[in-house]
Design a protein around this motif. Structure first.
Motif, short mmCIF file in Angstrom:
data_model
loop_
_atom_site.label_atom_id
_atom_site.label_comp_id
_atom_site.label_asym_id
_atom_site.label_seq_id
_atom_site.Cartn_x
_atom_site.Cartn_y
_atom_site.Cartn_z
N CYS A 56 15.85 48.37 -7.33
CA CYS A 56 15.96 48.41 -5.87
C CYS A 56 17.07 47.52 -5.34
N TRP A 57 17.62 46.64 -6.18
CA TRP A 57 18.71 45.76 -5.76
C TRP A 57 19.48 45.31 -7.00
N VAL A 58 20.53 46.05 -7.30
CA VAL A 58 21.34 45.81 -8.49
C VAL A 58 22.61 45.08 -8.11
N LEU A 59 22.91 44.03 -8.85
CA LEU A 59 24.14 43.26 -8.65
C LEU A 59 25.16 43.66 -9.70
N GLN A 60 26.43 43.69 -9.29
CA GLN A 60 27.52 43.97 -10.22
C GLN A 60 28.19 42.67 -10.62
N ARG A 61 28.57 42.60 -11.89
CA ARG A 61 29.33 41.44 -12.35
C ARG A 61 30.59 41.97 -13.04
N PHE A 62 31.70 41.35 -12.75
CA PHE A 62 32.98 41.75 -13.31
C PHE A 62 33.49 40.65 -14.22
N GLU A 63 34.08 41.04 -15.33
CA GLU A 63 34.65 40.10 -16.30
C GLU A 63 36.16 40.31 -16.37
N ILE A 68 39.85 43.03 -10.50
CA ILE A 68 39.03 44.20 -10.83
C ILE A 68 37.96 44.41 -9.76
N SER A 69 37.30 43.35 -9.36
CA SER A 69 36.27 43.44 -8.33
C SER A 69 36.84 43.95 -7.00
N THR A 70 37.97 43.41 -6.60
CA THR A 70 38.61 43.83 -5.35
C THR A 70 38.99 45.30 -5.43
N PHE A 71 39.59 45.70 -6.54
CA PHE A 71 40.00 47.10 -6.73
C PHE A 71 38.78 48.01 -6.69
N PHE A 72 37.71 47.60 -7.35
CA PHE A 72 36.47 48.39 -7.36
C PHE A 72 35.96 48.60 -5.93
N MET A 73 35.84 47.52 -5.17
CA MET A 73 35.33 47.63 -3.80
C MET A 73 36.25 48.50 -2.94
N GLU A 89 38.28 50.92 -3.88
CA GLU A 89 38.17 52.32 -4.28
C GLU A 89 36.84 52.94 -3.84
N MET A 90 35.76 52.19 -3.94
CA MET A 90 34.47 52.72 -3.50
C MET A 90 34.48 52.95 -1.99
N ILE A 91 35.03 52.01 -1.24
CA ILE A 91 35.10 52.15 0.22
C ILE A 91 35.97 53.36 0.58
N ALA A 92 37.06 53.56 -0.15
CA ALA A 92 37.92 54.72 0.10
C ALA A 92 37.17 56.03 -0.12
N ARG A 93 36.10 55.97 -0.91
CA ARG A 93 35.28 57.15 -1.20
C ARG A 93 33.99 57.17 -0.37
N ARG A 94 33.99 56.44 0.74
CA ARG A 94 32.88 56.42 1.72
C ARG A 94 31.65 55.67 1.25
N VAL A 95 31.83 54.71 0.34
CA VAL A 95 30.70 53.90 -0.14
C VAL A 95 31.02 52.43 0.14
N LEU A 96 30.31 51.84 1.08
CA LEU A 96 30.52 50.44 1.41
C LEU A 96 29.90 49.58 0.31
N MET A 97 30.72 48.76 -0.31
CA MET A 97 30.26 47.93 -1.43
C MET A 97 30.56 46.47 -1.16
N ASN A 98 29.64 45.62 -1.61
CA ASN A 98 29.89 44.18 -1.52
C ASN A 98 29.41 43.47 -2.77
#
Length: 141
Positions: free
Chosen positions: A53-60, A70-75, A77-86
């Motif tokens: 119900c609440w998954v956290l992402q970790r980037f290495e 990597i984290s910035t690029f991921f967020m 790209e996801m936002i560009a695809r209509r998915v707000l990520m934090n």
């Protein structure tokens, strides 16, 4: 008024299958996200932690890009695809199956793009915004 609203919310949660639904949606999303990560060879770069119900992402770090890049690029790209990520999956009962499919598609496309940019060593150059850096550092005790 706020106590009445909170009580009404609790009543609604108890009267419906909302909590079980959110956990089920989260489990499906986590499985799909992990598959996208695995399919693109990113399992040592992007990992998921927490409850469905609440998954956290970790980037290495990767040899060609720091984890913040990597984290910035991921967020981005996801936002560009209509998915707000934090940095986490924040699900609610209002998410529909079509909403979930948008998120899964965004994960697949974003992970594929990250993997390609990392292979070419061009991820940071492909980032068209400033890198998100931590504002606070945890105390060393």
């Amino acid at each position: 008024l706020s106590i009445a609203a909170a009580l009404a919310t609790i009543d609604k949660l108890e009267a419906t299958n909302a909590i079980a639904d959110i956990w089920a949606y989260g489990s499906k999303l986590q499985d799909a996200a992990e598959e996208a990560i695995r399919a693109n060879g990113l399992e040592n770069i992007i990992t998921l932690h927490g409850k469905p119900c609440w998954v956290l992402q970790r980037f290495e770090d990767h040899p060609t890009a720091a984890r913040e890049v990597i984290s910035t690029f991921f967020m981005k790209e996801m936002i560009a695809r209509r998915v707000l990520m934090n940095g986490s999956h924040n699900l609610c009962w209002a998410h529909s199956p079509s909403d979930m499919q948008v998120i899964v598609n965004a994960y697949n496309e974003t992970c594929e793009r990250i993997a390609g940019e990392l292979r070419r060593g061009t991820l940071e150059g492909a980032l068209d915004c400033p890198v998100i850096r931590p504002v606070f550092k945890p105390r060393k005790i």
